[in-house]
Design a protein around this motif. Structure first.
Motif, PDB file in Angstrom:
ATOM      1  N   LEU A 193       0.755  -1.198   0.072  1.00 24.81           N
ATOM      2  CA  LEU A 193      -0.017  -0.069  -0.056  1.00 24.81           C
ATOM      3  C   LEU A 193       0.901   1.103  -0.086  1.00 24.81           C
ATOM      4  CD1 LEU A 193      -2.772  -1.011   2.631  1.00 24.81           C
ATOM      5  CD2 LEU A 193      -2.981  -1.145  -0.015  1.00 24.81           C
ATOM      6  N   LEU A 194       2.295   1.037   0.340  1.00 25.23           N
ATOM      7  CA  LEU A 194       3.025   2.406   0.312  1.00 25.23           C
ATOM      8  C   LEU A 194       3.834   2.469  -0.975  1.00 25.23           C
ATOM      9  CD1 LEU A 194       4.104   1.888   4.165  1.00 25.23           C
ATOM     10  CD2 LEU A 194       2.584   3.323   3.024  1.00 25.23           C
ATOM     11  N   SER A 195       3.781   1.083  -1.758  1.00 25.57           N
ATOM     12  CA  SER A 195       4.778   1.222  -2.942  1.00 25.57           C
ATOM     13  C   SER A 195       4.264   2.258  -4.034  1.00 25.57           C
ATOM     14  CB  SER A 195       4.663  -0.432  -3.424  1.00 25.57           C
ATOM     15  OG  SER A 195       3.164  -0.280  -3.963  1.00 25.57           O
ATOM     16  N   GLY A 196       3.219   2.747  -4.386  1.00 28.96           N
ATOM     17  CA  GLY A 196       2.762   3.615  -5.189  1.00 28.96           C
ATOM     18  C   GLY A 196       2.298   2.723  -6.546  1.00 28.96           C
ATOM     19  N   ASN A 197       2.482   1.606  -6.582  1.00 23.96           N
ATOM     20  CA  ASN A 197       2.280   0.455  -7.604  1.00 23.96           C
ATOM     21  C   ASN A 197       0.674   0.278  -7.487  1.00 23.96           C
ATOM     22  OD1 ASN A 197       1.985  -1.594  -9.709  1.00 23.96           O
ATOM     23  ND2 ASN A 197       4.061  -2.137  -9.266  1.00 23.96           N
ATOM     24  N   HIS A 198      -0.076   0.964  -8.544  1.00 16.80           N
ATOM     25  CA  HIS A 198      -1.418   0.835  -8.281  1.00 16.80           C
ATOM     26  C   HIS A 198      -2.046  -0.352  -8.799  1.00 16.80           C
ATOM     27  CE1 HIS A 198      -2.023   4.961  -6.947  1.00 16.80           C
ATOM     28  NE2 HIS A 198      -1.318   5.509  -7.616  1.00 16.80           N
ATOM     29  N   ALA A 199      -1.396  -1.126  -9.681  1.00 19.88           N
ATOM     30  CA  ALA A 199      -1.736  -2.323 -10.160  1.00 19.88           C
ATOM     31  C   ALA A 199      -1.565  -3.541  -9.262  1.00 19.88           C
ATOM     32  CB  ALA A 199      -0.744  -2.562 -11.508  1.00 19.88           C
ATOM     33  N   GLU A 200      -0.483  -3.255  -8.537  1.00 23.26           N
ATOM     34  CA  GLU A 200      -0.258  -4.072  -7.446  1.00 23.26           C
ATOM     35  C   GLU A 200      -1.175  -3.987  -6.045  1.00 23.26           C
ATOM     36  OE1 GLU A 200       1.825  -6.881  -7.198  1.00 23.26           O
ATOM     37  OE2 GLU A 200       2.046  -6.658  -9.210  1.00 23.26           O
ATOM     38  N   ILE A 201      -1.257  -2.797  -6.029  1.00 23.83           N
ATOM     39  CA  ILE A 201      -2.404  -2.316  -5.078  1.00 23.83           C
ATOM     40  C   ILE A 201      -3.718  -3.035  -5.210  1.00 23.83           C
ATOM     41  CG2 ILE A 201      -3.657  -0.480  -3.964  1.00 23.83           C
ATOM     42  CD1 ILE A 201      -0.990   1.151  -3.885  1.00 23.83           C
ATOM     43  N   ASP A 202      -4.248  -2.906  -6.257  1.00 27.05           N
ATOM     44  CA  ASP A 202      -5.571  -3.378  -6.756  1.00 27.05           C
ATOM     45  C   ASP A 202      -5.335  -4.795  -6.759  1.00 27.05           C
ATOM     46  OD1 ASP A 202      -6.347  -1.076  -7.363  1.00 27.05           O
ATOM     47  OD2 ASP A 202      -6.215  -0.975  -9.403  1.00 27.05           O
ATOM     48  N   LYS A 203      -4.238  -5.490  -7.226  1.00 25.90           N
ATOM     49  CA  LYS A 203      -4.319  -6.867  -7.083  1.00 25.90           C
ATOM     50  C   LYS A 203      -4.362  -7.528  -5.750  1.00 25.90           C
ATOM     51  CE  LYS A 203      -1.172 -10.779  -8.144  1.00 25.90           C
ATOM     52  NZ  LYS A 203       0.273 -11.006  -8.822  1.00 25.90           N
ATOM     53  N   TRP A 204      -3.582  -7.005  -4.706  1.00 17.05           N
ATOM     54  CA  TRP A 204      -3.833  -7.315  -3.104  1.00 17.05           C
ATOM     55  C   TRP A 204      -5.021  -6.941  -2.852  1.00 17.05           C
ATOM     56  CZ3 TRP A 204      -4.687  -4.124   1.088  1.00 17.05           C
ATOM     57  CH2 TRP A 204      -4.413  -4.642   2.281  1.00 17.05           C
ATOM     58  N   ARG A 205      -5.725  -5.915  -3.080  1.00 12.84           N
ATOM     59  CA  ARG A 205      -6.933  -5.651  -2.371  1.00 12.84           C
ATOM     60  C   ARG A 205      -8.006  -6.619  -3.025  1.00 12.84           C
ATOM     61  NH1 ARG A 205      -7.258   1.089  -3.271  1.00 12.84           N
ATOM     62  NH2 ARG A 205      -6.354   1.638  -0.993  1.00 12.84           N
ATOM     63  N   ARG A 206      -8.144  -7.104  -4.160  1.00 16.08           N
ATOM     64  CA  ARG A 206      -8.768  -8.242  -4.672  1.00 16.08           C
ATOM     65  C   ARG A 206      -8.577  -9.285  -4.049  1.00 16.08           C
ATOM     66  NH1 ARG A 206      -7.587  -5.922  -9.891  1.00 16.08           N
ATOM     67  NH2 ARG A 206      -6.242  -7.635 -10.111  1.00 16.08           N
ATOM     68  N   GLU A 207      -7.340  -9.703  -3.565  1.00 21.88           N
ATOM     69  CA  GLU A 207      -7.004 -11.055  -2.855  1.00 21.88           C
ATOM     70  C   GLU A 207      -7.506 -11.035  -1.610  1.00 21.88           C
ATOM     71  OE1 GLU A 207      -5.596 -14.899  -2.496  1.00 21.88           O
ATOM     72  OE2 GLU A 207      -6.411 -13.785  -4.149  1.00 21.88           O
ATOM     73  N   GLN A 208      -7.315  -9.772  -0.913  1.00 18.94           N
ATOM     74  CA  GLN A 208      -7.747  -9.698   0.399  1.00 18.94           C
ATOM     75  C   GLN A 208      -9.148  -9.468   0.582  1.00 18.94           C
ATOM     76  OE1 GLN A 208      -5.788  -9.389   3.217  1.00 18.94           O
ATOM     77  NE2 GLN A 208      -4.319 -10.200   1.739  1.00 18.94           N
ATOM     78  N   SER A 209      -9.916  -9.253  -0.368  1.00 21.80           N
ATOM     79  CA  SER A 209     -11.293  -9.374  -0.231  1.00 21.80           C
ATOM     80  C   SER A 209     -12.016 -10.878  -0.553  1.00 21.80           C
ATOM     81  CB  SER A 209     -11.981  -8.599  -1.690  1.00 21.80           C
ATOM     82  OG  SER A 209     -13.555  -8.570  -1.723  1.00 21.80           O
ATOM     83  N   ARG A 210     -11.209 -11.301  -1.379  1.00 15.71           N
ATOM     84  CA  ARG A 210     -11.688 -12.857  -1.531  1.00 15.71           C
ATOM     85  C   ARG A 210     -11.194 -13.537  -0.385  1.00 15.71           C
ATOM     86  NH1 ARG A 210      -9.153 -17.783  -2.742  1.00 15.71           N
ATOM     87  NH2 ARG A 210      -7.039 -16.707  -2.752  1.00 15.71           N
ATOM     88  N   LEU A 211      -9.979 -13.467   0.302  1.00 11.63           N
ATOM     89  CA  LEU A 211      -9.880 -14.271   1.404  1.00 11.63           C
ATOM     90  C   LEU A 211     -10.768 -13.863   2.793  1.00 11.63           C
ATOM     91  CD1 LEU A 211      -5.925 -14.043   1.485  1.00 11.63           C
ATOM     92  CD2 LEU A 211      -7.389 -15.955   0.991  1.00 11.63           C
TER      93      LEU A 211
END
Length: 224
Positions: A192-210
């Motif tokens: 979330l601190l990386s500034g990489n929005h593609a990776e942030i979106d990917k992380w959020r989708r995975e966290q939502s799923r889990l």
């Protein structure tokens, strides 16, 4: 959209005029009307309840004040009339979206042992419950329904704030973090601190799923 609430206890709805809904009402983006059923009672003591025929515990709301109130606020039956009741269909996000198409909603709050059945048969279009439990009246359910629906009315909340909400796509929302980056020894996930929005979106989708699998497996097609 306009929501009219019929209740014996209008003072309970003061909180609805605060925060986001209050600002929307003041900005004329959402109309909220709270009507005291007692004002329509045709007896000198403004009595609105009586003992049930056949006996039993508690009191029942009389048909005359309720019916008169409904006819006064919606004489041509153009509104969608809802009775908040534990016997009703369970209120869900999909139900809220469905009600958004209505220009005018009337929310009738029962109290005591409920309302005379003739009111439901003659004047109510739908019964809604907010869960499988019993409350002292329909006021709290009416507030829940009103709050949920109002936030989706155009202009009440920014479109960006409504993206990726819990239940938006039959899943739970991902975890949220804010400053400081480290609190009580626990750090914000580095992505979330990386500034990489593609990776942030990917992380959020995975966290939502889990989270959905863990807390609400029924939404993910699993068993509770």
């Amino acid at each position: 959209m306009k929501v009219t609430i019929l209740t014996l206890f209008p003072e309970m709805f003061t909180p609805l005029y605060g925060s986001i809904i209050g600002r929307a009402v003041n900005a004329e983006k959402f109309q909220l009307e709270v009507v005291n059923i007692r004002d329509y009672a045709e007896n000198k003591h403004y009595k609105c309840d009586d003992y049930p025929f056949g006996g039993g515990a508690g009191m029942v709301m009389m048909p005359q004040p309720v019916g008169s109130a409904i006819k006064a606020v919606d004489p041509d039956h153009r509104a969608h009339r809802i009775y908040l009741s534990p016997k009703g269909t369970t209120f869900t996000q999909d139900k809220a979206f469905g009600l958004l198409s209505r220009e005018h909603l009337i929310l009738l709050c029962g109290h005591y042992e409920g309302v005379d059945q003739r009111i439901i048969d003659l004047y109510i279009d739908e019964e809604i419950s907010i869960g499988d439990y019993v409350l002292t009246g329909g006021e709290l359910p009416a507030m829940v329904v009103c709050d949920c629906i109002a936030r989706y009315v155009d202009g009440v909340i920014s479109d960006r704030s409504l993206v990726d909400e819990t239940f938006g796509e039959n899943g739970l929302e991902y975890p949220q973090y804010t400053r400081p980056a480290v609190y009580d020894g626990v750090s914000v996930p580095p992505v979330l601190l990386s500034g990489n929005h593609a990776e942030i979106d990917k992380w959020r989708r995975e966290q939502s799923r889990l989270l959905t699998l863990k807390l609400r497996p029924d939404l993910a097609g699993g068993e509770k």
